[in-house]
Design a protein around this motif. Structure first.
Motif, mmCIF file in Angstrom:
data_model
loop_
_atom_site.group_PDB
_atom_site.id
_atom_site.type_symbol
_atom_site.label_atom_id
_atom_site.label_comp_id
_atom_site.label_asym_id
_atom_site.label_seq_id
_atom_site.Cartn_x
_atom_site.Cartn_y
_atom_site.Cartn_z
ATOM 1 N N UNK A 82 0.821 -1.537 0.438
ATOM 2 C CA UNK A 82 0.364 -0.084 0.167
ATOM 3 C C UNK A 82 1.178 1.230 -0.431
ATOM 4 N N UNK A 83 0.464 1.890 -0.055
ATOM 5 C CA UNK A 83 0.762 3.593 -0.550
ATOM 6 C C UNK A 83 0.089 4.585 -0.086
ATOM 7 N N UNK A 84 0.221 5.882 0.164
ATOM 8 C CA UNK A 84 -0.234 6.603 1.012
ATOM 9 C C UNK A 84 0.465 8.259 0.211
ATOM 10 N N UNK A 85 -1.307 9.011 0.474
ATOM 11 C CA UNK A 85 -0.881 10.185 0.198
ATOM 12 C C UNK A 85 -1.400 11.371 1.153
ATOM 13 N N UNK A 86 -0.612 12.273 2.104
ATOM 14 C CA UNK A 86 -0.524 13.661 2.221
ATOM 15 C C UNK A 86 -0.589 14.833 1.580
ATOM 16 N N UNK A 87 -1.123 15.489 2.383
ATOM 17 C CA UNK A 87 -1.425 17.138 2.015
ATOM 18 C C UNK A 87 -1.286 17.765 3.154
ATOM 19 N N UNK A 88 -0.890 19.238 3.077
ATOM 20 C CA UNK A 88 -1.078 20.354 4.086
ATOM 21 C C UNK A 88 -0.457 21.693 3.215
ATOM 22 N N UNK A 89 0.038 22.521 4.032
ATOM 23 C CA UNK A 89 -0.136 24.035 2.910
ATOM 24 C C UNK A 89 0.934 23.734 1.448
ATOM 25 N N UNK A 90 -0.167 23.974 1.036
ATOM 26 C CA UNK A 90 0.654 23.753 -0.463
ATOM 27 C C UNK A 90 2.032 22.511 -0.785
ATOM 28 N N UNK A 91 1.356 21.764 -0.332
ATOM 29 C CA UNK A 91 2.302 20.221 -1.186
ATOM 30 C C UNK A 91 0.884 19.508 -0.701
ATOM 31 N N UNK A 92 1.195 18.416 -1.577
ATOM 32 C CA UNK A 92 0.392 17.743 -1.947
ATOM 33 C C UNK A 92 2.254 15.653 -2.243
ATOM 34 N N UNK A 93 1.754 15.353 -1.258
ATOM 35 C CA UNK A 93 2.604 13.805 -1.815
ATOM 36 C C UNK A 93 1.517 12.461 -2.157
ATOM 37 N N UNK A 94 2.120 11.992 -2.992
ATOM 38 C CA UNK A 94 1.752 11.015 -3.197
ATOM 39 C C UNK A 94 2.183 9.725 -3.635
ATOM 40 N N UNK A 95 1.576 8.333 -3.233
ATOM 41 C CA UNK A 95 2.861 6.809 -3.734
ATOM 42 C C UNK A 95 3.390 6.689 -2.749
ATOM 43 N N UNK A 96 3.488 7.339 -1.960
ATOM 44 C CA UNK A 96 4.479 7.103 -0.967
ATOM 45 C C UNK A 96 4.540 5.461 0.220
ATOM 46 N N UNK A 97 5.008 5.016 -0.270
ATOM 47 C CA UNK A 97 5.155 3.197 0.508
ATOM 48 C C UNK A 97 4.649 3.202 1.965
ATOM 49 N N UNK A 98 3.072 3.115 2.208
ATOM 50 C CA UNK A 98 2.586 3.117 3.402
ATOM 51 C C UNK A 98 3.665 2.575 4.985
ATOM 52 N N UNK A 99 4.111 3.058 5.532
ATOM 53 C CA UNK A 99 4.843 2.449 7.563
ATOM 54 C C UNK A 99 6.457 2.557 7.058
ATOM 55 N N UNK A 100 6.527 3.256 5.610
ATOM 56 C CA UNK A 100 8.447 3.096 5.556
ATOM 57 C C UNK A 100 9.092 3.738 6.803
ATOM 58 N N UNK A 101 8.209 4.816 7.399
ATOM 59 C CA UNK A 101 8.848 5.163 8.273
ATOM 60 C C UNK A 101 8.594 4.211 9.868
ATOM 61 N N UNK A 102 8.077 3.501 10.399
ATOM 62 C CA UNK A 102 7.457 2.522 10.649
ATOM 63 C C UNK A 102 7.995 3.199 12.507
ATOM 64 N N UNK A 103 6.397 3.542 13.277
ATOM 65 C CA UNK A 103 6.215 3.878 13.985
ATOM 66 C C UNK A 103 6.575 6.169 13.444
#
Ligand code: FAD
Length: 131
Positions: A82-103
């Protein structure tokens, strides 16, 4: 503190090649989804093992992934690629492997997780959860 439950448009599930699940989609709704039962049976098996119906009615897939609890759902998300997308002020990141930075997977303070994407499992693949 911001209640993201009131943000519209984050409560959906759809299949467009990948399975796309809005971050605010409830675990209980995943449990009832015909799409999950037919295409992702490992998830259908695992979701009912989470806590109890009260927790699953309130708990969201986004909250689950943001918390990165090393338990049922996280392990399955990793296994399914699975991959995830996150969105914030002026930024949109998509396709990042879920839990790649575990915890440490919680998005930064000014971002929210918006979507989880799960690729279609390859042919002749399967999975099982402990009963
Ligand atoms: C008794 C109990 C047993 C459980 N057992 C299991 C289990 O066996 N397996 C398992 O996988 N899970 C388990 N869980 C976790 C549960 O399934 C939920 O995933 C978890 O409680 C998160 O709930 P929530 O969506 O309400 O998030 P919240 O509790 O509201 O949020 C959790 C954290 O994530 C942040 N957050 C939430 N949504 C987002 C977002 N979209 N973007 C950015 N940050 C966000 C919040 O700010 C907070 O820091 C259990 C929980 C409980 C209480």
């Amino acid at each position: 503190m911001v209640d993201i439950n009131r943000i519209p448009g984050l409560d959906y599930i759809r299949k467009r090649g990948n399975l796309c699940i809005g971050a605010m989609y409830a675990e209980a709704a995943l449990e009832r989804s015909d799409l999950i039962r037919t295409k992702y049976p490992i998830l259908a098996d695992a979701i009912p093992l989470i806590a109890d119906p009260l927790v699953r009615n309130r708990g969201t897939i986004g909250g689950n992934v943001a918390m990165a609890i090393p338990a049922t759902t996280s392990a399955i998300m990793l296994a399914l690629g699975a991959t995830s997308s996150r969105r914030g002020e002026g930024a949109h990141h998509t396709g990042e492997p879920v839990l790649q930075r575990a915890l440490l997977d919680c998005p930064r303070a000014n971002e929210i997780l918006t979507e989880i994407r799960i690729p279609a499992p390859p042919p002749r693949s399967g999975g099982a959860t402990p009963s």
